[in-house]
Enzyme design. Structure first.
Site, PDB file in Angstrom:
ATOM      1  N   LEU A  11       0.817  -1.215   0.000  1.00 43.83           N
ATOM      2  CA  LEU A  11       0.000   0.000   0.000  1.00 43.83           C
ATOM      3  C   LEU A  11       0.855   1.271   0.000  1.00 43.83           C
ATOM      4  O   LEU A  11       0.333   2.376   0.093  1.00 43.83           O
ATOM      5  CB  LEU A  11      -0.907  -0.012   1.242  1.00 43.83           C
ATOM      6  CG  LEU A  11      -2.176   0.829   1.224  1.00 43.83           C
ATOM      7  CD1 LEU A  11      -3.094   0.406   0.075  1.00 43.83           C
ATOM      8  CD2 LEU A  11      -2.921   0.691   2.545  1.00 43.83           C
ATOM      9  N   SER A  12       2.153   1.129  -0.128  1.00 46.72           N
ATOM     10  CA  SER A  12       3.069   2.270  -0.031  1.00 46.72           C
ATOM     11  C   SER A  12       3.184   3.033  -1.350  1.00 46.72           C
ATOM     12  O   SER A  12       3.556   2.449  -2.371  1.00 46.72           O
ATOM     13  CB  SER A  12       4.462   1.770   0.371  1.00 46.72           C
ATOM     14  OG  SER A  12       5.460   2.711   0.057  1.00 46.72           O
TER      15      SER A  12
END
Length: 199
Positions: A11-12
């Protein structure tokens, strides 16, 4: 053959902006990549960091400007406020771990597919259908999403512990066999040069 330990979060945004450059660098130097998805929010808490939503407004504003700049420099699409962020990172991380065990497709492509789904395609990477699509795009049988969930959970937790023990505090984070650490997609050129010097 050099091995690069790659700690990242599915999710970065900065892991997304790394694109497939790590894979290109590894291929150039004949190196292998050990993909280690982890819970970045838990990592922040363990290493003195703060989740994005809890940061001082000056840091929030700077992050927003920097993400847009980096995306523009890299000519990559980026939605600064994706529809499904934050979301549960565990299911996509388990899928990456299952894919590593399976070995039949392209793990790097799978990781980038999850990141692109969130940051450029407005998809929820916790959704089973999205996970299966990403697996299929990367050359894996989508059914592996249903396998090895216990191993996935154990490995996901172990990756966090290893990251803390080895000085990892953000994502993406790269560690070479001689212990050199590189934090951020904007350090990939430094990683490239270091691998050349190791030969």
């Amino acid at each position: 053959m050099a091995q690069i330990d790659y700690f990242f979060a599915t999710l970065s945004p900065y892991s997304y902006l790394a694109g497939m450059r790590l894979e290109e660098i590894a291929a150039k130097h004949g190196a292998t990549i050990n993909y280690k998805p982890l819970d970045i929010i838990a990592l922040f808490g363990r290493t003195g960091g703060v989740p994005p939503k809890d940061r001082h407004i000056s840091r929030i504003e700077y992050r927003a400007q920097e993400l847009v700049r980096q995306a523009r420099n890299l000519d990559m699409p980026l939605n600064l406020q994706p529809a499904h962020w934050p979301t549960n990172m565990a299911p996509s991380s388990y899928a990456v771990i299952a894919a590593i065990q399976d070995g039949s497709g392209d793990v790097g492509k799978l990781c980038h597919s999850f990141l692109r789904a969130c940051w450029a395609e407005e998809k929820d990477i916790a959704d089973d259908g999205v996970i299966r699509d990403c697996l299929e795009q990367a050359g894996f049988n989508p059914s592996i999403a249903d396998s090895g969930l216990l191993v996935g959970a154990e490995t996901y937790a172990a990756n966090l512990e290893e990251a803390v023990d080895r000085g990892v505090f953000g994502a993406p984070f790269y560690i070479t066999p001689d212990g050199q650490r590189f934090w951020g997609q904007d350090r990939l050129d430094d990683l490239d040069r270091h691998l050349a010097e190791m030969k």
